[in-house]
Design an enzyme around this catalytic site. Structure first.
Site, short mmCIF file in Angstrom:
data_model
loop_
_atom_site.label_atom_id
_atom_site.label_comp_id
_atom_site.label_asym_id
_atom_site.label_seq_id
_atom_site.Cartn_x
_atom_site.Cartn_y
_atom_site.Cartn_z
N CYS A 1 0.79 -1.24 0.00
CA CYS A 1 0.00 0.00 0.00
C CYS A 1 0.82 1.28 0.00
CB CYS A 1 -1.10 0.00 1.06
SG CYS A 1 -0.63 -0.53 2.67
N ASP B 1 20.33 2.23 -2.31
CA ASP B 1 20.38 1.96 -0.87
C ASP B 1 21.84 1.98 -0.43
OD1 ASP B 1 21.53 -0.50 -1.44
OD2 ASP B 1 19.92 -1.69 -0.56
N ILE B 2 22.10 1.64 0.83
CA ILE B 2 23.48 1.75 1.32
C ILE B 2 24.46 0.88 0.53
CG2 ILE B 2 23.22 2.60 3.70
CD1 ILE B 2 23.16 -0.39 4.56
N PHE C 1 8.57 9.69 2.04
CA PHE C 1 7.68 8.77 2.76
C PHE C 1 8.30 8.26 4.06
CE2 PHE C 1 10.02 5.78 0.05
CZ PHE C 1 10.28 4.73 0.92
N ALA C 2 9.52 8.75 4.37
CA ALA C 2 10.14 8.37 5.66
C ALA C 2 9.36 9.06 6.78
CB ALA C 2 11.59 8.83 5.67
N GLY C 3 9.41 8.55 7.97
CA GLY C 3 8.73 9.18 9.10
C GLY C 3 9.26 10.58 9.37
N ARG D 1 15.50 0.79 -0.97
CA ARG D 1 15.22 -0.39 -1.81
C ARG D 1 14.69 -1.55 -0.96
NH1 ARG D 1 19.58 -0.50 -4.99
NH2 ARG D 1 20.65 -2.17 -3.91
N SER D 2 13.89 -1.19 0.04
CA SER D 2 13.28 -2.24 0.87
C SER D 2 12.28 -3.03 0.03
CB SER D 2 12.56 -1.61 2.06
OG SER D 2 11.40 -0.93 1.62
#
Lengths: 332, 332
Positions: A156, A214-215, A274-276, A191-192
């Site tokens: 979602c 990503d890292i 979209f990060a907190g 890239r989760s």
């Protein structure tokens, strides 16, 4: 589907700068859902498991409950010990009155959480995080079953981001399937398997070149040969080059210390966070279109996914019992 | 099954100290496999994908190939770009001449690798790492299919460790199912989904209290109410207390800098090290039974798993086609 659902952003899109409040987008989808529930009756029910005292998760669950209840969905928060979670999920899988199941992660952290994501039945996986639903997304498989009665859900958060991009003048309208983002370059810093990679796949499906960072480095995502499939490609491009080439920059690093240098973002870029926490300086909206938070649309997509699962399960009851057993996985 | 397969370790077990070479255990199982292959004929085939130049993986693949070829198993190492791996796995899933598929990890690292583990069909998952095979292990489900024709495999490193422990005088013989480790305490420093947690589950199934330790803390594993199921329990015990209480200490920290303080290990403990590097001082064998490496038995278990998959697939060909489609997952 790609046309504007609100005039709210017209000025921002024309000026190519400003701060976007996503509330109108969320409301559009929530109104659709509310109307659907009123029409079909019934009580779609979602169960959410929380195993910690994390204030962020608690707040998020409160907002989700308020939105769901307003729209006719029953949202039940169950607080539970983490060691009891797996059994509770299995019980909910078997409970015909539960249509969607979600979990607030982290629970144990690491691979055990990834395992728990897959204990949720793909048929009740309202967040779309199970391997089955992700695999199906990456391979353009639209149904969970051979009989094509149970539509898959899409994770979602990525779904919410695509819906937001659609409203900000990035998608070309009236083009063939898979062509709406041709010529566009998009950088995603994350890239989760929960957000970054499914999102890269969805945008590549529509024709974009996606730089997925990503890292561990950068991987490029492009459309595969068949529509709906994707191709990962190694690249030597640097993060800085990728950002400067991109018309859209999507940020999802869960650390308040991570901020992208504003000089690396070109004027007029659509920046979606979209990060907190905000991964960019707040005043970047003076030269770009900034979407600082997307939570409201994510909740709307969660409701949308629940309705899909609810409808799948309503339909299932009309099938003969034998077919209910054949939960065929296409990919094996 | 629990009885000694070799007299090799008699002195070590009686003295409760010394260094164990696992070669005789590996040879016992490999001889069984070789005999079986000679008897049934055919050519069991395993494909292993390597996406890096990692010397450790290369060496391990060489030893595996030598062992397999000696025993009548065809082992094919395929070097491939990581971005092409998923397609290659899917192709191997569909190739009737391939009976087992394995991958040398890390490929991308993180959750994407966990996703790739699940792209391998559970029917060809020779390492037993797919969610389906792990779920079935945790829930005492022995077959992949409703018709009970396809036996599940167990992750091969934990299986190897159990087979080694069985030879070192820890299991009680001639007791009921689930009773062989009653009264025993075991510490495992590693709670990965690849080794530590499946191993904790297997030892708890046999009645042990298992202290499962990782960087996030300690969780206790005990037998569940039904045989073959497990229960995770929160505990306040410290790592030091857990080790001092344990008759068996299993070490799997993949860092050469990680060494357990010898003073925390009591005399007579069985110490099994499955990390690539030794997580304990080498001279601990003067007061404990030390198994410094287990790789040879792991390879034997890999062969054993392959034979199980090979036999599952031979049997499958005799079933009507309809039944071949029903890859039912019990847990959803």
């Amino acid at each position: 589907m790609h046309s504007m659902i609100t005039n709210e952003y017209k000025e921002i899109v024309e000026n190519k700068k400003g701060k976007v409040d996503v509330t109108p987008i969320a409301n559009f989808f929530r109104n659709e859902i509310k109307e659907q529930i009123t029409k079909i009756g019934g009580k779609p029910r979602m169960v959410a498991f929380l195993t910690t005292d994390d204030q962020g998760a608690l707040d998020y669950s409160k907002w989700t409950k308020i939105a769901c209840n307003k729209d006719g969905i029953e949202f039940i928060l169950k607080r539970i010990e983490r060691v009891d979670l797996e059994d509770a999920i299995i019980e909910a899988n078997q409970d015909d009155d539960v249509h969607g199941i979600m979990v607030y992660y982290p629970v144990f952290g690491g691979m055990l959480d990834s395992y728990l994501q897959d204990v949720i039945s793909p048929e009740k996986d309202v967040e779309g995080l199970s391997t089955t639903n992700r695999f199906n997304l990456y391979h353009n498989i639209r149904y969970l079953d051979k009989e094509m009665t149970k539509k898959c859900v899409i994770p979602c958060t990525p779904l919410a981001i695509v819906k937001i991009i659609e409203q900000l003048g990035i998608y070309r309208e009236n083009v063939e399937l898979g062509q709406a983002l041709v010529g566009k370059e998009i950088t995603i810093i994350n890239r989760s398997e929960i957000v970054g990679r499914p999102l890269a796949a969805m945008l590549a499906n529509d024709g974009a070149i996606v730089y997925s960072i990503d890292i561990n480095g950068i991987i490029m995502f492009e459309a595969g040969k068949r529509y709906g499939t994707i191709k990962m490609v190694e690249t030597k491009i640097t993060k800085e080059e990728a950002m400067l080439k991109s018309q859209v920059l999507i940020l999802g690093v869960p650390s308040p210390n991570y901020k992208v240098n504003s000089d690396l973002i070109k004027e007029g870029t659509v920046v979606i966070n979209f990060a907190g926490c905000l991964n960019v300086d707040e005043d970047i909206d003076s030269k770009t279109i900034l979407v600082p938070t997307i939570g409201k649309v994510t909740i709307a997509m969660l409701e949308r996914n629940l309705m899909r699962l609810y409808n799948n399960q309503r339909l299932k009851k009309t099938l003969p019992p034998q077919d209910q057993l054949n939960q065929y996985q296409y990919y094996h």
